[in-house]
Design a protein around this motif. Structure first.
Motif, short mmCIF file in Angstrom:
data_model
loop_
_atom_site.label_atom_id
_atom_site.label_comp_id
_atom_site.label_asym_id
_atom_site.label_seq_id
_atom_site.Cartn_x
_atom_site.Cartn_y
_atom_site.Cartn_z
N LYS A 402 0.93 -1.29 0.01
CA LYS A 402 0.01 0.08 -0.03
C LYS A 402 0.86 1.17 0.04
CE LYS A 402 -3.70 -0.05 2.70
NZ LYS A 402 -4.47 -0.58 4.02
N TRP A 405 2.35 1.83 -3.74
CA TRP A 405 1.34 2.72 -4.37
C TRP A 405 1.02 3.82 -4.22
CZ3 TRP A 405 -1.64 0.66 -8.78
CH2 TRP A 405 -1.25 -0.58 -9.26
N ALA A 408 4.18 6.01 -5.31
CA ALA A 408 3.98 6.20 -6.51
C ALA A 408 2.97 7.31 -6.92
CB ALA A 408 3.74 4.94 -7.45
N ARG A 409 1.88 7.46 -6.50
CA ARG A 409 1.02 8.12 -6.93
C ARG A 409 1.58 9.64 -6.37
NH1 ARG A 409 -3.51 10.57 -3.80
NH2 ARG A 409 -3.74 9.06 -2.21
N THR A 463 7.99 5.16 -10.32
CA THR A 463 6.52 5.24 -10.23
C THR A 463 5.52 4.17 -10.64
OG1 THR A 463 6.03 6.80 -12.05
CG2 THR A 463 6.45 7.57 -9.91
N ALA A 471 3.32 -2.41 -9.33
CA ALA A 471 2.62 -3.61 -9.51
C ALA A 471 3.20 -4.84 -8.89
CB ALA A 471 2.38 -3.90 -10.91
#
Lengths: 510, 510, 510, 510
Positions: A402, A405, A408-409, A463, A471
């Motif tokens: 989590k 991600w 990366a955002r 990212t 992923a």
């Protein structure tokens, strides 16, 4: 058929002896590369056989990442971080072949993973998984022998001593194709959905099936194979663990590349076009076993189904921790890269940038802190192997995903739109286009445009748009559903106690 | 220098006249493609000039996505969804050239965006942005003329009538390179960081600078240009809005491709290798203006700095809504694709799958519901243009982005590890590798392996690993910081009222 | 037994006739209070009968909140917000008795709820729920009569005309005790788990059972009762809807008070001790029906099981929106209160305060925007009633709850530790303690200590520690599981379409 | 004025000597209660002096919670958990007076906090904070003496030996009123905003000021006081640390009670009305120092400003961990209570219940795992004291708070609406109301209604509506802004390294 013996003499020159009482079994990066070139692996990629992995655009950079870890073992500054003394041989060995003896041992591995990921931004798959399997196998073979009188422990120790002495890279082969996920191995219509023993001979066993998504398989010297799940009594053929050289007869490797890494196959693409130019490209193979022969001295389990669940439950937490520790290194890069991009864009001092970096760090360290907790709450087996706590390993892994991600955002958010539409080297070196790019993409006047472009490509890579890092955090080291399963199982164990506490507090007799 | 006139006669054949009292100005997809081929655009990609966009791997699929929207206008089932009656000409026109007159009008556009994204999984940039700019320009030119006696309104209406009659695709050019983000246009050391008028002639103006990240620029017939921000009185040269054909002299377009789309350049890559084979590839260009001449009849603002902030603040909410509506369509695909993958993997009935799909839907509809709210809370200007509410547009956009990253994470989670390491067509059609893949990657026995592979590649594309969809949601239509800015500004307006309410409730005299 | 007739004459004086062509049926707050005093309700609280609700510490403040809404109807500034013209009588009526005819109508109600919550920080339960039931009943009785030839529609209209003319407060009785939640009403061992008709007479029906958690029941003149769920054919006795005065024979009301509101019962507690001194205390009762007689002219459903699901599904989205709109007002107070507390603590300018307020606003408006979207996407029935969209109503409600918990957490975070340990009036007026408190709890030197203390108590109230506001957001208007159910059901409807889209894009023939 | 000496003889009977070589200094709960009764504390609550805390509704239950921990020390099953051998005296002592010597020591304290919170659902403030201060003081006085030649270390050791020998409860006094938060102590207009030395005599010092929000102050024998922040050179008077008995002359304590705990003051309220009947009520006081005299042998810092920051930075991480560990116990109760409520409501088997419990557990263990990580990553000072890692302590604390709010929301969600509107004992024992409640609130037919009611009240308490538990998690042990500060500071330290890594990977020379 007796390839397991000559192997022993194959890399003797790799053992670098130095003065003093402790012998060193440490290859250099260069020696590692030579040794990989020597392997006669039946390897394909994009429909073609790869003859020389050192020169192939998909495998070459991944080899660099592994070579880095070989070289660091010779760097005095890294001696404490990446080498240790073998509990088997007493020699100084590379940490990737070390089996954990206590909590500090295990944490040192976590710190190493984080550190390496920060240095190469890559997966260290070629050496990462097998150490965890080996730690599990050493403890489980010990237990098997004790209960069943089997000869696995000594056999495994002999094999692993060879790995340490020759400083080999050993791929870890766990995941089977699994076929219909609603059925057990023995129930599958496709009998090859799980790897299994199809024949047993005087000199060894014959194995058929496949292993999938195997990180670093083609750039490792050896493969250490084990079942992907606990097995029932009717599944003896599937209860098999063994080691083979990566170029064993009957083995076919098919290299993968996610869409972002297709770009390595584009004629003319080069340099910074690749994001993480030097090391990039997550590296994994599908492995097909076409009746591969394995001599007995490399077989560590053959039919002992009752020990499969133990093996899996021991190494899983190790692996969840280790594969989450490297993600923390990747997030360090995302945090660093976001800070640099903000600087390059000229907004380094904005309040919201500071808040975002802080929030990225919070989410990231929450995972790492929990991994350290898993390490601390671990246990030692009779065989002397150390294993982290299963609950915290799974909780930390779930959060690792989590947090990545999220990072990366944030990384995309802070970098700005160019991160998703950078130009190629061909554009930048074009006589007319180059100057236009140079002129119009300057931002912070103190930063050369070129640097901003390079950093954008790296952020594209980090990212997950230009790689699969993000992923992979969802799938590598088991998908989240597995973690939820463990968390749930652990909860079931404690729930009765929690239940009794509230009944007591509420003054209710149960 | 008088290219604006012959243009009028260039596409007369596009006007399809049908019987009855309402004339139709609707091109077919085929006519659109022909018209694009005719353009003499100075376009580069990967260091080479693109001579025929219909055949170039990067531009061809994007053209298909635009052509689909042309064709649907001829589909009786879609007539109500994608065509309407022009308030200018009274003819039936494609919805992408329509300017919003009321809330239903605007919502119809949102529903259309969602629907189209579901059909092609692509950006409709070539026609998407300009409608919003035009809606803003119609209202602001009306206001300018009223206050300043300028001739912009009629001029703009005449231009837009041409666009409607000829059913043109018009790119929307907003974003400037911006240079040092801590400085205003007039303060930049690099004077070309923002587009500006460098000369004014009897027949028109001369423009220099660049526009970046322009969606669909090379596959649109025309370009509608406007300032990227509100300007101060000392920035008259930057207050410029106009339209030019995409092949106007002096214009250079440089096509972009994020790393996942590099794969379209790999020799031998084909078919399902591309994820979204038919339509894929987010399509954007950098545009360089090397002293481009614009005749007066295509100039809609030239120096009126006081109206720039109004223009930006009007179209921004439109654009935020529209660009968030298509994201909802993408999330519909991610939800559908996740459901299909669960089915193909044989776990469709698992409880956690159901919960995850439900949570994806919640996060997604939360954004779409808020966009509908923005539409409902809008307002009509004197000129009869309808604009959505700024607060809810920005809140909905921010959530659109968060929901898409969440959906992508769930999509990877549900798909499984193969989503990040699929094989290529070259592998699958290889005589030895193909059968191995076929055999070992079968899962749900009722589903052909090939279908599972195809869906994996599509999921790779949709989750952002094989495209930049997810990242684009963070940056397209303005980065999140812009939304937070508006949310904050709106809050400041209301805060005093909230403050008074609590002081009153607490019985405190302020 | 014929109490329904004299009622008609009971409050004639409430009809305030003013000059002009539109008659007004608008009570003042004072008239409302008088009318409540007149009621002979069989009401208990804390084991004692309440004789005069105007003087009882638990009911008095809630009455003030209702009275406020009566008074505002006479405030010219509020005329447009809280009154409208009845579609039944053509008179000007209080908005709480209005039935929605279109989207603007419904949104006006949402805006009103938000506004009122900002003014009194309380639940407007006494008048809130029934309008939604009535909107559902008007449409469903219309439909029933059309299909079955029953006389419900006219009967209901006559009743509701009385409500409008007399400007009555009508409680809405929905929730049954439900007993064993795994069983339907007809399957319960405890036959009284759901309200039902136990006898049918010439003049009317006799009803037995209970309704629980009924907001504002004791301070409303009337009760409008309906089933809590859709019913099967074997559950005719449970399919019952009717209206009775709150002091009807056989009715027993038991007032509730959550732990924070116990403090109203402490001798000596006063003034700011109560947080929301004037209006506070969420007000709800359990209602026991001991064979209550209802004359036919007040019965609107008696056995028509097939219409129960329709009734529930119509009013639910109305109610979800309305009960979420007031939460937005509460969040406005939390935002305002947090800003004031930051000011009082002397940290108003801190960057993290600004970010937190902005994030509170984002989460809050996300819900409200979605409610507006639900309103916009609604539909009109044959009977002319307007209903919001079910999906967006449920999505908005779910978010309303999450946003309120978030705002409460932020409110506590910003207020500081005193919010959870304020002193009482007894302490503050104590000759020795008072000056100590005054001296040591001063923060921002420009703010009287007393004001800081008052605001702390209000924040205690608003954050849910000193009230149940936050918890109510989880349970009022149906628990989250209900919303997830609707979201899921809606998803199931669309999933097939999404599925087809991805199959198509992936090039898979289903 | 020489009260510090007779103290030594005051509780000799508390030293329970048992056979064997290790002496035990362990009071029983009963002895503890007696000793509290003996104290002559100048204590007020709700404007009245409390004469006997054992009988006062606000203090009595909190005393029970402390007594429990005294009694457990005599429970053989708990010997290992709640007692240890003193490193000072070699005697067996209660763990609350132990100073940490290594990681296992510290983790044992964390596990104890979690365990106790599970048993009494209360704050253990009376003994919780001081152990952390003492651990800090032992290490800092050691350091001070070494550098400055002061006599603090021996003095402090002598004092703490007394605490251990007499098994005293010692409150920890840290937080000052702080006045204007934008100013340092020396800058305040209100000179009493921070505690300070106002006079220095031959026998000791005189202290004036206040400490606020002091957990368990009135039910502890002693108070250990220290500065709330690092101080500048011009703030010598504020650099003061010392110990006094809670009944020292000049000390006034004002007891607090949040609104939910007002209910303990309602005549007639009893039994389950209180939620956590036996132990409940978070217990804290404001403390006013009216020129309190402290003899030199109890002064541990007097003017050494340079050591204040060190003291604060050492004990803060200890305290953050400890106060987060108990929150984990509270969440265990919330998880258990939610499971029981689901069972009582008859929905224990629903899929969404299972998912929610699992998610509660994940969020909870994420914090606890990180605390274990903080413990593991700690360090030992020269004085032999062990301290946890600051970064992970703060990260874990922040998550502890978020997880508790989440668990509370889930707890309300699962419990259902009754959780916020339970009836009182007066209602339930009323001859007419009681049977109605009994009848209508039965749910799961196997569970007595009474039990469901009791559990509802406990859940009301645990979710924060009926206590301040949840809010306390935001403020107790420092507000979140402090944690973000540390996380940020730590990030700044590492950021340069992360920055260098990405520059290196991107191939940029800095």
């Amino acid at each position: 058929m007796i390839w397991s013996l000559p192997q022993k003499n194959k890399y003797p020159e790799r053992i670098a002896l130095r003065g003093g009482c402790i012998r060193m079994s440490l290859m250099t990066g260069e020696q590692y590369k030579d040794s990989i070139k020597d392997l006669k692996i039946n390897l394909y990629c994009f429909g073609k056989k790869i003859e020389n992995q050192l020169e192939h655009p998909i495998t070459a950079p991944a080899i660099e990442a592994v070579a880095l870890a070989y070289d660091l073992a010779h760097d005095p500054e890294y001696e404490d971080k990446i080498t240790t003394i073998s509990h088997i041989t007493g020699d100084r060995i590379n940490y990737f072949t070390h089996l954990y003896r206590n909590v500090d041992d295990f944490v040192k591995r976590l710190d190493l993973m984080r550190d390496l990921a920060r240095r190469h931004g890559m997966c260290t798959g070629a050496r990462c998984v097998s150490g965890n399997i080996a730690n599990g196998l050493e403890s489980v073979t010990y237990q098997m022998d004790k209960k069943l009188g089997t000869p696995y422990y000594e056999r495994f120790r002999a094999y692993w001593e060879k790995v340490q002495r020759e400083d080999l890279s050993v791929g870890g082969y766990i995941t089977d194709p699994k076929g219909d996920r609603s059925k057990r191995p023995a129930e599958q219509t496709n009998s090859e959905a799980y790897i299994r023993i199809v024949d047993e001979k005087r000199e060894g066993i014959v194995v058929r099936g496949a292993k999938v998504l195997i990180s670093g398989a083609s750039i490792a010297h050896e493969a250490l194979v084990m079942p992907t799940r606990g097995l029932g009594e009717d599944e003896k053929a599937y209860a098999v663990s063994f080691a083979i050289p990566t170029d064993a007869p009957g083995l076919t490797l098919l290299h993968q590349f996610p869409s972002p890494d297709f770009r390595r196959l584009v004629p003319g693409a080069r340099g910074m076009d690749f994001g993480n130019e030097r090391y990039g490209v997550y590296n994994a193979c599908q492995i097909f076993f076409d009746d591969v022969f394995v001599p007995w001295d490399r077989v560590f389990m053959a039919g002992e189904t009752e020990f499969t669940a133990t093996l899996v439950s021991r190494l899983s937490p190790c692996f969840r921790c280790v594969t989450s520790a490297c993600k923390c290194g990747h997030r360090d890069l995302l945090i660093g890269g976001s800070a640099v991009m903000a600087e390059y864009n000229g907004v380094a001092k904005a309040g919201h940038i500071r808040e975002k970096l802080s929030e990225m760090s919070y989410e990231s360290e929450l995972s790492y802190g929990c991994l350290l907790g898993a390490a601390y709450r671990g246990f030692t087996t009779d065989s002397g192997n150390y294993f982290p706590n299963g609950l915290y390993a799974n909780v930390g892994k779930y959060q690792a995903m989590k947090a990545l991600w999220f990072a990366a955002r944030m990384g995309v958010d802070i970098s700005g739109g160019l991160v998703m539409s950078m130009h190629s080297m061909e554009d930048m070196e074009h006589p007319e286009l180059g100057p236009l790019i140079e002129k119009y993409f300057q931002a912070n006047p103190n930063i050369p445009t070129q640097n901003r472009m390079k950093m954008m490509r790296l952020m594209e890579y980090l990212t997950g748009i230009g790689n699969i890092l993000v992923a992979e955090s969802s799938q590598g080291g088991a998908p989240t559903a597995s973690q939820q399963l463990v968390i749930n199982a652990e909860l079931r164990k404690n729930l009765e106690q929690y239940r009794r506490c509230v009944l007591d507090l509420a003054g209710i007799d149960d």
